[in-house]
Design a protein around this motif. Structure first.
Motif, PDB file in Angstrom:
ATOM      1  N   LEU A   1     -16.227  49.925  25.854  1.00  0.00           N
ATOM      2  CA  LEU A   1     -15.449  50.108  27.079  1.00  0.00           C
ATOM      3  C   LEU A   1     -16.285  49.755  28.308  1.00  0.00           C
ATOM      4  O   LEU A   1     -15.839  49.008  29.185  1.00  0.00           O
ATOM      5  N   GLU A   2     -17.500  50.253  28.370  1.00  0.00           N
ATOM      6  CA  GLU A   2     -18.369  49.975  29.509  1.00  0.00           C
ATOM      7  C   GLU A   2     -18.756  48.499  29.575  1.00  0.00           C
ATOM      8  O   GLU A   2     -18.920  47.948  30.660  1.00  0.00           O
TER       9      GLU A   2
ATOM     10  N   ILE B   1     -11.657  48.087  20.601  1.00  0.00           N
ATOM     11  CA  ILE B   1     -11.091  47.797  21.901  1.00  0.00           C
ATOM     12  C   ILE B   1     -10.231  46.546  21.816  1.00  0.00           C
ATOM     13  O   ILE B   1     -10.490  45.653  21.009  1.00  0.00           O
ATOM     14  N   CYS B   2      -9.205  46.508  22.628  1.00  0.00           N
ATOM     15  CA  CYS B   2      -8.443  45.291  22.885  1.00  0.00           C
ATOM     16  C   CYS B   2      -8.426  45.144  24.397  1.00  0.00           C
ATOM     17  O   CYS B   2      -8.004  46.052  25.118  1.00  0.00           O
ATOM     18  N   ALA B   3      -8.946  43.996  24.860  1.00  0.00           N
ATOM     19  CA  ALA B   3      -9.043  43.756  26.294  1.00  0.00           C
ATOM     20  C   ALA B   3      -8.660  42.318  26.604  1.00  0.00           C
ATOM     21  O   ALA B   3      -8.875  41.426  25.786  1.00  0.00           O
ATOM     22  N   VAL B   4      -8.089  42.104  27.776  1.00  0.00           N
ATOM     23  CA  VAL B   4      -7.684  40.779  28.230  1.00  0.00           C
ATOM     24  C   VAL B   4      -8.567  40.400  29.409  1.00  0.00           C
ATOM     25  O   VAL B   4      -8.707  41.182  30.363  1.00  0.00           O
TER      26      VAL B   4
ATOM     27  N   THR C   1      -9.057  43.614  31.600  1.00  0.00           N
ATOM     28  CA  THR C   1      -8.088  44.697  31.596  1.00  0.00           C
ATOM     29  C   THR C   1      -8.090  45.273  30.190  1.00  0.00           C
ATOM     30  O   THR C   1      -7.814  44.561  29.213  1.00  0.00           O
ATOM     31  N   VAL C   2      -8.439  46.528  30.062  1.00  0.00           N
ATOM     32  CA  VAL C   2      -8.480  47.174  28.762  1.00  0.00           C
ATOM     33  C   VAL C   2      -7.080  47.666  28.427  1.00  0.00           C
ATOM     34  O   VAL C   2      -6.491  48.454  29.163  1.00  0.00           O
ATOM     35  N   LEU C   3      -6.542  47.166  27.325  1.00  0.00           N
ATOM     36  CA  LEU C   3      -5.202  47.576  26.902  1.00  0.00           C
ATOM     37  C   LEU C   3      -5.238  48.755  25.952  1.00  0.00           C
ATOM     38  O   LEU C   3      -4.322  49.576  25.946  1.00  0.00           O
TER      39      LEU C   3
END
Length: 183
Positions: A142-143, A170-173, A150-152
């Motif tokens: 996350l960090e 994590i899933c992030a765009v 953008t963390v979904l």
């Protein structure tokens, strides 16, 4: 170093849940792909995939799969092999080499999707990996991505399936888009 679930051919539910966010027909990097379970699944969903790993034998099993390019590469030594490439999606499971984490974000196109799932501190009580070099610290993913993406979805903790482990995912765009919709 790659950390595989021996014989696993079923893709991670985390990957299958968030892969639909990747641009249809997009180019996806399956980093430290191991046996290629995610590469094969992604190709079957219409993506063009590059499967990268240092295991030449595992990569041979992927040779000839349409829309799937294999790259034998030592991901931990030498220059970063993706300095001039960009992807619509990057999938990483059961692998951690911290010095490459920031480079993953630079290899992601704006709007590209990072889907990452690996072990974290606490997993040592279930067996390997147990070396802290291969275990994420609390909230580390996350960090690492929060400033660029953008963390979904983000999770960390103990799971029972596919085997007992302590994981982080994590899933992030890439980019900041608060209007993104979850699948």
């Amino acid at each position: 170093m790659p950390l595989r679930h021996a014989g696993s051919t079923t893709p991670s539910t985390w990957v299958t849940r968030f892969a639909p966010l990747i641009a249809a027909g997009g180019e996806v990097l399956d980093l430290a792909c191991g046996s290629g379970r995610h590469a094969r699944w992604l190709v079957s969903r219409g993506f063009r995939v590059e499967a990268a790993d240092r295991d030449a034998v595992a990569l041979e099993l992927l040779a000839g799969v349409p829309h799937l390019k294999v790259r034998e590469v030592d991901l931990e030594n030498g220059p970063w092999p993706y300095a001039r490439q960009h992807f619509d999606g990057i999938v990483v499971t059961n692998y951690l080499f911290r010095p490459r984490l920031p480079l993953l974000l630079t290899a992601l196109n704006p709007g590209g999707v990072l889907i990452y799932e690996t072990f974290m501190v606490g997993n040592e009580r279930f067996g390997k990996p147990s070396n802290p070099d291969f275990l994420l610290r609390s909230h580390e993913l996350l960090e690492t991505v929060a400033d660029a993406c953008t963390v979904l979805a983000y999770e960390q903790g103990e799971v029972a399936e596919p085997k007992p482990a302590v994981i982080q995912r994590i899933c992030a765009v890439k980019g900041h888009n608060p209007g993104l919709r979850l699948p």
